[in-house]
Design an enzyme around this catalytic site. Structure first.
Site, PDB file in Angstrom:
ATOM      1  N   ASP A  75       0.838  -1.194   0.000  1.00  0.00           N
ATOM      2  CA  ASP A  75       0.000   0.000   0.000  1.00  0.00           C
ATOM      3  C   ASP A  75       0.879   1.253   0.000  1.00  0.00           C
ATOM      4  O   ASP A  75       1.895   1.309   0.688  1.00  0.00           O
ATOM      5  CB  ASP A  75      -0.918  -0.018   1.232  1.00  0.00           C
ATOM      6  CG  ASP A  75      -2.089   0.933   1.075  1.00  0.00           C
ATOM      7  OD1 ASP A  75      -3.226   0.449   0.925  1.00  0.00           O
ATOM      8  OD2 ASP A  75      -1.864   2.158   1.090  1.00  0.00           O
TER       9      ASP A  75
ATOM     10  N   ASN B 246     -12.951  -3.581   2.088  1.00  0.00           N
ATOM     11  CA  ASN B 246     -14.019  -2.578   2.128  1.00  0.00           C
ATOM     12  C   ASN B 246     -14.935  -2.691   0.916  1.00  0.00           C
ATOM     13  O   ASN B 246     -14.464  -2.850  -0.215  1.00  0.00           O
ATOM     14  CB  ASN B 246     -13.409  -1.173   2.178  1.00  0.00           C
ATOM     15  CG  ASN B 246     -12.630  -0.936   3.457  1.00  0.00           C
ATOM     16  OD1 ASN B 246     -13.042  -1.378   4.530  1.00  0.00           O
ATOM     17  ND2 ASN B 246     -11.504  -0.248   3.358  1.00  0.00           N
TER      18      ASN B 246
ATOM     19  N   VAL C 198     -10.781   2.919  -3.681  1.00  0.00           N
ATOM     20  CA  VAL C 198     -10.404   2.397  -5.005  1.00  0.00           C
ATOM     21  C   VAL C 198     -11.400   1.292  -5.344  1.00  0.00           C
ATOM     22  O   VAL C 198     -11.464   0.267  -4.643  1.00  0.00           O
ATOM     23  CB  VAL C 198      -8.961   1.859  -5.020  1.00  0.00           C
ATOM     24  CG1 VAL C 198      -8.637   1.255  -6.392  1.00  0.00           C
ATOM     25  CG2 VAL C 198      -7.962   2.976  -4.685  1.00  0.00           C
TER      26      VAL C 198
ATOM     27  N   HIS D  17     -10.188  -5.488  -3.588  1.00  0.00           N
ATOM     28  CA  HIS D  17      -8.867  -5.772  -3.010  1.00  0.00           C
ATOM     29  C   HIS D  17      -9.019  -6.118  -1.544  1.00  0.00           C
ATOM     30  O   HIS D  17      -9.952  -5.683  -0.876  1.00  0.00           O
ATOM     31  CB  HIS D  17      -7.916  -4.585  -3.171  1.00  0.00           C
ATOM     32  CG  HIS D  17      -8.452  -3.300  -2.634  1.00  0.00           C
ATOM     33  ND1 HIS D  17      -9.336  -2.518  -3.351  1.00  0.00           N
ATOM     34  CD2 HIS D  17      -8.254  -2.667  -1.455  1.00  0.00           C
ATOM     35  CE1 HIS D  17      -9.655  -1.459  -2.631  1.00  0.00           C
ATOM     36  NE2 HIS D  17      -9.031  -1.519  -1.468  1.00  0.00           N
TER      37      HIS D  17
ATOM     38  N   HIS E 184      -6.892  -5.884   2.042  1.00  0.00           N
ATOM     39  CA  HIS E 184      -5.745  -5.339   2.765  1.00  0.00           C
ATOM     40  C   HIS E 184      -5.209  -6.430   3.683  1.00  0.00           C
ATOM     41  O   HIS E 184      -5.971  -7.022   4.452  1.00  0.00           O
ATOM     42  CB  HIS E 184      -6.158  -4.162   3.664  1.00  0.00           C
ATOM     43  CG  HIS E 184      -6.737  -2.991   2.948  1.00  0.00           C
ATOM     44  ND1 HIS E 184      -6.061  -1.804   2.779  1.00  0.00           N
ATOM     45  CD2 HIS E 184      -7.949  -2.800   2.365  1.00  0.00           C
ATOM     46  CE1 HIS E 184      -6.824  -0.941   2.130  1.00  0.00           C
ATOM     47  NE2 HIS E 184      -7.986  -1.520   1.876  1.00  0.00           N
TER      48      HIS E 184
END
Ligand code: 5GP
Ligand code: ZN
Length: 122
Positions: A40, A95, A104, A108, A110
């Site tokens: 990140d 998220n 974004v 994805h 994290h």
């Protein structure tokens, strides 16, 4: 939406599609046929790596292929090993939607670790 040379659906104006395409020369800490992982840009833990499917899907509300989700999840422990947090432990966050903090809109996960996480936010 268009198809890249590998036949994956990509969005031309999506930052993660462009990272995956190699437009910015981003280092991949892990990659396979379906998934790419990179650190990140604004880490919130000593280890903060994003695990991203090559195909463009916004989030879990965008009807992702269950096989794709399996591929993303299968990559998580491999990335944890590469980042050296497989034994010490790691947290994953994913998220869905602006209300959850998604900024974004390319699915994805994290992966965070390298420090103890206290209680709160699960
Ligand atoms: P979200 O808030 O959508 O769940 O997470 C998006 C994450 O992508 C954020 O943690 C943000 O720091 C990261 N990010 C945004 N743009 C870039 C970029 O260009 N490169 C990298 N490596 N990470 C990015
Ligand atoms: Zn994308």
């Amino acid at each position: 939406m268009s198809k890249n040379n590998d036949g994956f659906e990509v969005m031309d104006d999506c930052i993660f599609c462009r990272i995956i395409a190699g437009d910015f020369g981003t280092d991949f800490v892990y990659e396979d046929d379906y998934v790419v992982a990179f650190d990140d840009i604004s880490p919130q833990a000593p280890v903060h790596t994003l695990i991203v499917p090559r195909v463009h899907v916004e989030n879990l509300e965008d009807n992702p292929d269950p096989e794709l989700l399996g591929n993303v999840f299968a990559a998580i422990s491999k990335v944890a090993k590469v980042k050296g947090v497989d034994q010490s432990g790691y947290r994953i966050i994913q998220n869905n939607g602006a209300g959850a903090g998604q900024t974004v809109f390319h699915l994805h996960v994290h992966l965070m670790g390298g420090k103890p996480f206290g209680e709160g936010m699960v």
